[in-house]
Each structure stands twice: as structure tokens, then as C-alpha cells.
Scaffold this active site. Structure first.
Site, short mmCIF file in Angstrom:
data_model
loop_
_atom_site.label_atom_id
_atom_site.label_comp_id
_atom_site.label_asym_id
_atom_site.label_seq_id
_atom_site.Cartn_x
_atom_site.Cartn_y
_atom_site.Cartn_z
CG ASN A 1 -1.93 1.27 1.57
OD1 ASN A 1 -1.77 2.16 0.56
ND2 ASN A 1 -2.53 1.24 2.47
CE LYS B 1 -0.05 3.30 4.84
NZ LYS B 1 0.04 3.32 6.20
CG HIS C 1 -5.73 1.55 5.10
ND1 HIS C 1 -5.18 2.49 6.05
CD2 HIS C 1 -4.59 0.81 5.09
CE1 HIS C 1 -3.88 1.94 6.50
NE2 HIS C 1 -3.48 1.07 5.68
CD GLU D 1 -2.80 5.46 6.99
OE1 GLU D 1 -2.68 5.36 5.45
OE2 GLU D 1 -1.78 4.72 7.43
CD GLU E 1 -3.40 -3.07 7.24
OE1 GLU E 1 -2.34 -3.33 6.85
OE2 GLU E 1 -3.96 -1.98 7.23
N GLY F 1 2.30 1.57 10.80
CA GLY F 1 3.35 2.92 10.51
C GLY F 1 3.98 3.49 11.99
CB SER G 1 5.55 -2.28 11.83
OG SER G 1 4.88 -1.04 12.22
#
Ligand code: PEP
Length: 253
Positions: free
Chosen positions: A9, A11, A98, A100, A170, A176, A216
Site C-alpha cells: 500500500n 498510500k 484501511h 486511515e 491490521e 506505521g 510494520s
């Protein structure tokens, strides 16, 4: 049998030239790579989908995914992208849900249920992301949260739709942040997810769905995470932006 998958991904990173360069370098690394039926997917930002799909150097093994799409098929939704727009430029996969998108753009499970249905109606494959926040884990609610995300976004689907669903667990606290779920924590949750699907559908559906871990993942920890029986690969953020690291993760699978 369920597939092993590594998806990157990207992003909101990389220009179109940088995206093509990354694909070219990755393609070269994959030239003599025996991938044994594993799937390799990259998800550039919207404007870089066309150049990546068309990239002359793109190895046939590298599939392309969008990072999001809108639930409507067209209309007055400034700045949005519809499923048929993706499908007609040769993008067969889409990441939905996701963390985010959930955190910064207010995407709920109800909205995601709509998006998933629309993507499937357009014959797209969905990589569906979900996972608990740190507070949920600290208060031992992580299994409940994950179960309700699955139930509210996906369990309205008929069993046949699951052929086109890939799950990406996730944990938000690991995305991240440099903090990774331990291989044991990942396995424990993936096993729970499979059990939950088996109860809602059947052992066969649960057994066939690929469940990726994301959060990560790096070359240094990928092999151990991927060695767990219910972990079928990874959704990779930061480490997918460097060809060497992403290839090392693919190789670790
Ligand atoms: C992600 O954004 O899906 C992700 C897993 O990011 P990172 O690998 O950087 O934690």
C-alpha cells in the site's frame, strides 16, 4: 487452496515517475523469481494507477490495486472515483476499510458494507482491512471489535462472494508505528477470524479465504510472521516503498 499474497500500500507517496521506477526495479528482481502461485500486488495512489498498469517494464506477476473507491456508480461526488472507472483502466483489485480511511475520512462499517458490495458487483477483488485500536486491546476487547467489524461490513454477503474477498487484519496500533504484533498475537487473531467466518458461513469458506497481516512488517520480521499457519501474507505500508525491502518481504513468504 487459499493463496499467499503480499500487497504493498503506497498510500499518498511517489510521483508517477517514481511509481514506474519502483515497478521497473521490482520487476527486474522478480524476473527469475519462482513465485509458486503467490500473488504480488501494489496499490499506487489514484493518479498513478494508469502509468503503473501501463508500465512497459511491469512484470506480469505484479497486480495493481486501488487504495479506495466511492460506493456510487457516478454522480455529483467531487473528488471521488467509482468502481467502473477503476475496472475500465485495468485495475481489478481495491483496498477498502484501511484504518486511515476509517480514522481520517470517517468510513464506518455500514459504509464499507456498501463499498464492498459495489466493488463485487463490478467483478473486482476486495482487500478488506480491519483491526482493533490500542485501547481495545488494552481493555481486552480486541476480539469483540474485530468480530463486529467483520459482521457489520461483510457478513451480509452470500458465501459465493467470499471468493473475491481477501482479509487484511491490521491492528491500528501497529500501523506505521514500528510496533508489530508478535507472530503469536497475529496467529491468535487470524485463527479467531477464521473461526468466526466458519461459524457464520462454513469451514470451507473460512479455510479458503486469505488473511493477510499488516502493521510494520519489515524484512527482519516477515519470515516469522508469515510462518504462522493462519497468516497468508501481508499488507505492507512503509516497507513497500523500497524495492529491496518489498522484494525481501515477498521472498520471505
Ligand atoms: C498499512 O498502512 O496498511 C501498513 C501496514 O503500514 P506499515 O507497514 O507502514 O505499518
Amino acid at each position: 487452496m487459499r493463496k499467499k499474497i503480499v500487497a504493498g500500500n503506497w498510500k499518498m507517496n511517489l510521483t508517477s515517475v517514481q511509481s514506474e521506477d519502483l515497478v521497473a526495479v521490482l520487476s527486474e528482481k522478480l524476473e527469475n523469481f519462482n513465485n509458486n502461485g503467490k500473488r504480488i500486488i501494489v496499490a499506487p495512489t489514484f493518479v498513478n494507477l494508469v502509468p503503473v498498469v501501463a508500465c512497459d517494464d511491469r512484470n506480469a506477476m505484479i497486480e495493481v490495486a486501488a487504495q479506495n473507491m466511492h460506493q456510487a456508480s457516478s454522480g455529483a461526488f467531487t473528488g471521488e472515483i467509482a468502481a467502473n472507472m477503476l475496472q475500465t483502466i485495468g485495475v481489478p483489485n481495491v483496498i477498502l476499510g484501511h484504518s486511515e480511511r476509517r480514522a481520517y475520512f470517517g468510513e464506518t462499517d455500514a459504509l464499507l458494507a456498501e463499498k464492498v458490495e459495489v466493488a463485487l458487483e463490478h467483478n473486482m477483488q476486495v482487500i478488506f482491512c480491519f483491526g482493533e485500536e490500542l485501547e481495545d486491546r488494552k481493555s481486552n476487547k480486541h476480539f469483540d471489535v474485530v468480530e463486529s467489524q467483520l459482521k457489520n461490513a461483510l457478513f451480509q454477503l452470500p458465501a459465493s462472494a467470499w471468493d473475491d474477498i481477501v482479509l487484511a487484519y491490521e491492528p491500528v496500533w501497529a500501523i506505521g508505528t514500528g510496533e508489530t504484533a508478535s507472530p503469536e498475537q497475529a496467529q491468535e487473531m487470524h485463527e479467531f477470524i477464521r473461526k468466526t467466518i466458519a461459524e457464520a458461513y462454513s469451514a470451507e469458506v473460512a479455510d479458503e479465504v486469505s488473511i493477510l497481516y499488516g502493521g510494520s512488517v519489515k524484512p527482519a520480521n516477515a519470515k516469522e510472521i508469515f510462518s504462522k499457519p493462519d497468516v497468508d501474507g501481508g499488507l505492507i505500508g512503509g516497507a513497500s516503498l523500497k524495492a529491496d525491502d518489498f522484494f525481501a518481504i515477498i521472498d520471505a513468504m
